[in-house]
Scaffold this active site. Sequence first.
Site, mmCIF file in Angstrom:
data_model
loop_
_atom_site.group_PDB
_atom_site.id
_atom_site.type_symbol
_atom_site.label_atom_id
_atom_site.label_comp_id
_atom_site.label_asym_id
_atom_site.label_seq_id
_atom_site.Cartn_x
_atom_site.Cartn_y
_atom_site.Cartn_z
ATOM 1 C CG LEU A 101 1.498 -7.672 7.700
ATOM 2 C CD1 LEU A 101 2.481 -7.958 8.831
ATOM 3 C CD2 LEU A 101 0.201 -7.107 8.268
ATOM 4 C CG ASP A 102 0.854 -1.004 5.053
ATOM 5 O OD1 ASP A 102 1.800 -0.695 5.794
ATOM 6 O OD2 ASP A 102 -0.322 -0.685 5.314
ATOM 7 C CE1 TYR A 103 9.716 -0.094 2.807
ATOM 8 C CE2 TYR A 103 8.923 1.968 3.750
ATOM 9 C CZ TYR A 103 9.961 1.174 3.311
ATOM 10 O OH TYR A 103 11.255 1.632 3.365
ATOM 11 C CG ASN A 104 5.070 3.000 6.373
ATOM 12 O OD1 ASN A 104 6.280 3.019 6.580
ATOM 13 N ND2 ASN A 104 4.493 3.741 5.440
ATOM 14 C CB THR A 105 1.577 -2.679 8.612
ATOM 15 O OG1 THR A 105 0.719 -1.598 8.228
ATOM 16 C CG2 THR A 105 0.872 -3.509 9.675
#
Length: 234
Positions: A101-105
């Site tokens: 999951l990316d940093y902002n998810t």
Amino acid sequence: MRLNKYIAKAGIASRRKADELTINGNVKINGIVSKEPGYDVVEGDVVEVNGNVVKVSNKFVYILLNKPKGYITSVNDEKGRPIVMDLVTDIDERLYSIGRLDYNTSGMLLMTNDGDLAYKLTHPKHHIYKTYRAKVTGYLSNEKINKLRKGVDIGGFITSKANVKVIKQAEHSAIVEIQIYEGKNRQVRKMFSAVGNKVIELQRIAIGDLKLGHLKEGHYRKLTQKEIEYLKNC
């Protein structure tokens, strides 16, 4: 035991990634660099990956974490940002994320030291749907929804069919649930961008039949035996 399987069972990487590590000279057998992916590890061999001795554990751990925004799913980060392992404080085994999951998810992240299961669940041939809830800018017309469902170009890659359902349409934004089985980098964000809508917030709420439920952000729980068997049989 074949070297890549040994490394996977040690929870270090998938078999495919283990082959890459070996070919690139990151693996030593008994103190000597080995670039032979087909090497068979026998009792008494000392295997090192990136300078660390690795051993096969007979104790597999499987957890479900509700990842907050602002955390990286890697085991370390060169920029010094928080990593998800910072949230897993009472488990001695070295765990790795199944997918990313990316940093902002935020949302559902599975973690384990079972390299074989991690490999299986991330391999493209296994169509395991991941469900995301997104808040996006603007209006989502039926035309845009149909494009998302059929597949869109996200930069040299046409996405496969997706399940899309609008939960709420406001004047300047919408809340949408979208199911995809691929895992391209920032795929959901790129899909909405391709139809002219920007993702404001993004949360993964399910992987296959496993749901995030009411687990608090930043908290985790161990998977039940039934859930583990479900993943192994996907």
